[in-house]
Design a protein around this motif. Structure first.
Motif, PDB file in Angstrom:
ATOM      1  N   UNK B 227       0.830  -1.196   0.000  1.00  0.00           N
ATOM      2  CA  UNK B 227       0.000   0.000   0.000  1.00  0.00           C
ATOM      3  C   UNK B 227       0.870   1.254   0.000  1.00  0.00           C
ATOM      4  N   UNK B 228       1.938   1.237   0.816  1.00  0.00           N
ATOM      5  CA  UNK B 228       2.837   2.397   0.863  1.00  0.00           C
ATOM      6  C   UNK B 228       3.435   2.657  -0.518  1.00  0.00           C
ATOM      7  N   UNK B 229       3.916   1.599  -1.176  1.00  0.00           N
ATOM      8  CA  UNK B 229       4.557   1.775  -2.483  1.00  0.00           C
ATOM      9  C   UNK B 229       3.575   2.353  -3.487  1.00  0.00           C
ATOM     10  N   UNK B 230       2.329   1.828  -3.474  1.00  0.00           N
ATOM     11  CA  UNK B 230       1.335   2.329  -4.415  1.00  0.00           C
ATOM     12  C   UNK B 230       1.100   3.822  -4.221  1.00  0.00           C
ATOM     13  N   UNK B 231       0.898   4.226  -2.958  1.00  0.00           N
ATOM     14  CA  UNK B 231       0.622   5.646  -2.726  1.00  0.00           C
ATOM     15  C   UNK B 231       1.847   6.504  -3.007  1.00  0.00           C
ATOM     16  N   UNK B 232       3.026   5.954  -2.761  1.00  0.00           N
ATOM     17  CA  UNK B 232       4.226   6.736  -3.021  1.00  0.00           C
ATOM     18  C   UNK B 232       4.410   6.963  -4.526  1.00  0.00           C
ATOM     19  N   UNK B 233       4.131   5.920  -5.305  1.00  0.00           N
ATOM     20  CA  UNK B 233       4.195   6.067  -6.761  1.00  0.00           C
ATOM     21  C   UNK B 233       3.201   7.127  -7.210  1.00  0.00           C
ATOM     22  N   UNK B 234       1.998   7.093  -6.604  1.00  0.00           N
ATOM     23  CA  UNK B 234       0.984   8.087  -6.972  1.00  0.00           C
ATOM     24  C   UNK B 234       1.487   9.497  -6.698  1.00  0.00           C
TER      25      UNK B 234
END
Lengths: 142, 506
Positions: B227-234
């Motif tokens: 989840x962290x990686x997804x939001x960070x990419x966003x």
């Protein structure tokens, strides 16, 4: 008072003709209409109010788009995470997340951009009419 | 794979790029032509040029590779890259054009009246540019090796040389033609083979991809890191696009703010159409080229599919077309970044040259300075690309996005919408955000920490962007007394439509 000795004025005036003396208020036009453009150019309080209202309007439009993005695309990961069953659902033979992320998102982004563009240009048109009411809109609606 | 077609394809793209560049040169006469194509590019040309420049190797090869390797998780990348343009449209497009500056450091100076901010911004443009150039050069080497079997350095050096020739000869105006041509080349190069591939897949009985179940899910590992990686990419991609120097410089070539907005909207449509395609390549790759995952060559999946699924001459011609598209991707993105680095550094060089006695005698013109800067600016990323170990193209590009999002995004957004920004605050944000987002790739590549630290370092945007914004706002509030005196006039200039006749002097 022409023979005032302490007068620091640069060139001593030698003009001796008669001077017509009038009340300044009588010569001035009775009422000056100041345009919004002048107000802005001279950074008066009124000009500031107009500028701030334009900027606030544009910023509000931008923030609306940003909020919409956060609540839609930004919420998708949490939705997929919270409702596992959603990800099992199939559309056109493909899992729902794939259809949403790979296909549906893109036209939505364009639509959002188009709505914003209309809003921003309307705000600028209104502003232009306010500032230059005498000038007809020369930019054709494209 | 028969190498002849591949070599022909690469040669054709190279010749066409140089040829169109030379054609543009016939129109390039003035300094303004070189830097901003004399601001006369129409939205249709300009948006195709932006699309051509923006769709890099990461989009053309990287997305399909990531989808092949990791599945649905990776669909966030193209979404983020497109959404970045929407954020650019709503927050910066028109005001940036109306600021009337050539480059990002110019904007910083117009808004904050500070040479120090200008210098920091110049350094950051170079840093972001180099981070972005390195994977392009590496990708070019990889592509040429896959197609022709040549050693990796050949493609890398080839792209670097063509880019420098192109920038040096024609500047911005010829690049605009080249970029616009390359957008359509890239779209065609993905679209036509895809029809053949889907036909072959259909004939094959439409097999489904075979993969572990987490490949199909938007979250392989549904716990914290995923989840962290997804939001960070966003965060990185949504906010980083507006701060990429090669994207921003394109906005100065629009005739006015109105055209800048229209250009951005067309770009959204062009990007959206393009990004439908790489996903399909990735899925087909999972069916027919799953072994690439094990061998770690997922970035080549787009190039490998035609020969695996169709074969024969048709397959080779299609593979050659894809190679041409990939090469166009390397060339156009690298040209754009090199141009923006050269624009920024060249301006600085020309300015310094006017003050130094030696160079003043030689008479360093602005255009010469631009050419010198272009040649010099390519050398460092070229050396990095040749020496550093390869990481996935799309991943390393994300570091450039994170750096741009942590530095230039706060500068642009706060500079355009907030009167309270001061030079000190801007420097605090640029340096602080830049250090945070700049340390992360160095640590990841050089050391590769594990656990949560490794996760945080591999995608720094989610924490480095708030730090950048925070420092900029905090620093400005602490130095409230030094808000530039002409801020009201600058705001008039940034926000009033051009056809309204107001005083815009700064």
């Amino acid at each position: 008072m022409t023979d005032e000795p302490a007068d620091p004025g640069p060139p001593p005036t030698t003009y001796t003709g008669r001077v017509r003396v009038t009340n300044p208020l009588a010569a001035a036009p009775s009422h000056v209409r100041r345009s919004v453009r002048q107000e802005i150019d001279e950074s008066t309080g009124v000009g500031e109010v107009y500028m701030r209202s334009l900027i606030r309007l544009q910023l509000r439009a931008a923030l609306t788009v940003a909020t919409t993005l956060v609540l839609s695309i930004g919420a998708l990961p949490l939705v997929f995470l919270a409702f596992d069953s959603v990800t099992e659902f199939r559309v056109l033979g493909a899992p729902l997340p794939w259809v949403i992320l790979g296909l549906v998102v893109y036209p939505c982004l364009f639509a959002l951009g188009w709505l914003y563009l209309r809003q921003a240009e309307r705000a600028e048109r209104d502003f232009a009419e306010l500032v230059e009411p005498e000038r007809p809109e020369e930019r054709p609606e494209a | 794979m028969n190498t002849t077609y591949g070599v022909i394809a690469v040669a054709l793209v190279a010749v066409a790029t140089l040829g169109i560049g030379a054609f543009g040169l016939r129109f390039s006469r003035t300094t303004s032509d070189f830097y901003v194509a004399s601001r006369s590019i129409s939205p249709v040309w300009n948006s195709a040029a932006i699309g051509g420049e923006y769709l890099s190797a990461a989009s053309f090869l990287g997305v399909a590779g990531l989808v092949l390797a990791s599945g649905a998780d990776m669909l966030w990348y193209p979404i983020g890259w497109t959404t970045g343009y929407l954020m650019l449209l709503v927050f910066v497009a028109a005001p940036l054009r109306r600021s009337g500056a050539y480059t990002l450091p110019d904007f910083a100076q117009v808004r904050l009246q500070s040479d120090a901010v200008r210098r920091v911004a110049t350094l950051l443009v170079v840093a972001v540019g180099w981070l972005y150039l390195m994977p392009q050069f590496q990708g070019a080497g990889l592509t040429l090796r896959t197609v022709t079997g040549a050693p990796t350095w050949v493609g890398t050096v080839l792209v670097a040389v063509i880019v420098v020739i192109n920038v040096v000869s024609g500047g911005m105006r010829s690049i605009t033609f080249v970029q616009a041509f390359q957008y359509w080349l890239k779209l065609t190069a993905l679209l036509i083979p895809l029809f053949f591939l889907l036909h072959a897949w259909s004939d094959d009985g439409r097999p489904s991809p075979v993969a572990p179940s987490d490949w199909f899910q938007p979250f392989g590992e549904a716990d914290g890191p995923g989840l962290y990686l997804t939001y960070s990419v966003m965060v990185a991609t949504f906010l980083g696009t507006m701060g990429l120097p090669h994207v921003v410089v394109r906005f100065y070539t629009n005739p006015d703010g109105h055209a800048a907005r229209r250009t951005t909207l067309i770009v959204l449509a062009l990007l959206g159409s393009f990004y439908l395609l790489p996903t399909l390549y990735g899925v087909l790759g999972r069916i027919y080229a799953g072994d690439l995952v094990a061998s770690g060559r997922t970035d080549t999946v787009v190039l490998e599919l035609p020969s695996r699924m169709i074969g024969g001459t048709t397959g080779e011609v299609l593979a050659a077309l894809l190679t041409a598209g990939a090469f166009a991707a390397f060339l156009s993105t690298s040209s754009g970044i090199t141009m923006s680095i050269a624009g920024v550094v060249g301006q600085g060089l020309a300015k310094h040259a006017a003050t130094l006695p030696i160079t003043r005698k030689v008479g360093l013109t602005t255009i010469t300075a631009l050419r010198l800067a272009a040649a010099g600016g390519v050398l460092v990323p070229l050396a990095l690309a040749l020496s550093a170990e390869r990481i996935a193209v799309a991943n390393s590009v994300t570091f450039a996005f994170a750096l741009a999002a942590s530095t230039f995004c706060p500068l642009l957004v706060l500079g355009i919408w907030w009167r309270g920004l001061t030079a000190t605050g801007a420097i605090a944000g640029l340096v602080g955000g830049g250090l945070c987002a700049g340390v992360a790739p160095v640590l990841t590549i050089a050391w590769g920490p594990g656990g949560w630290l490794g996760v945080l370092m591999s995608q720094p945007a989610a924490w480095s962007v708030p730090i950048g914004f925070g420092l900029m706002v905090g620093g400005s509030l602490l130095t409230r007394s030094s808000v530039p005196g002409n801020v009201a006039r600058t705001m008039v200039r940034l926000h009033t439509p051009e056809h309204v006749d107001v005083d815009r002097r700064s």
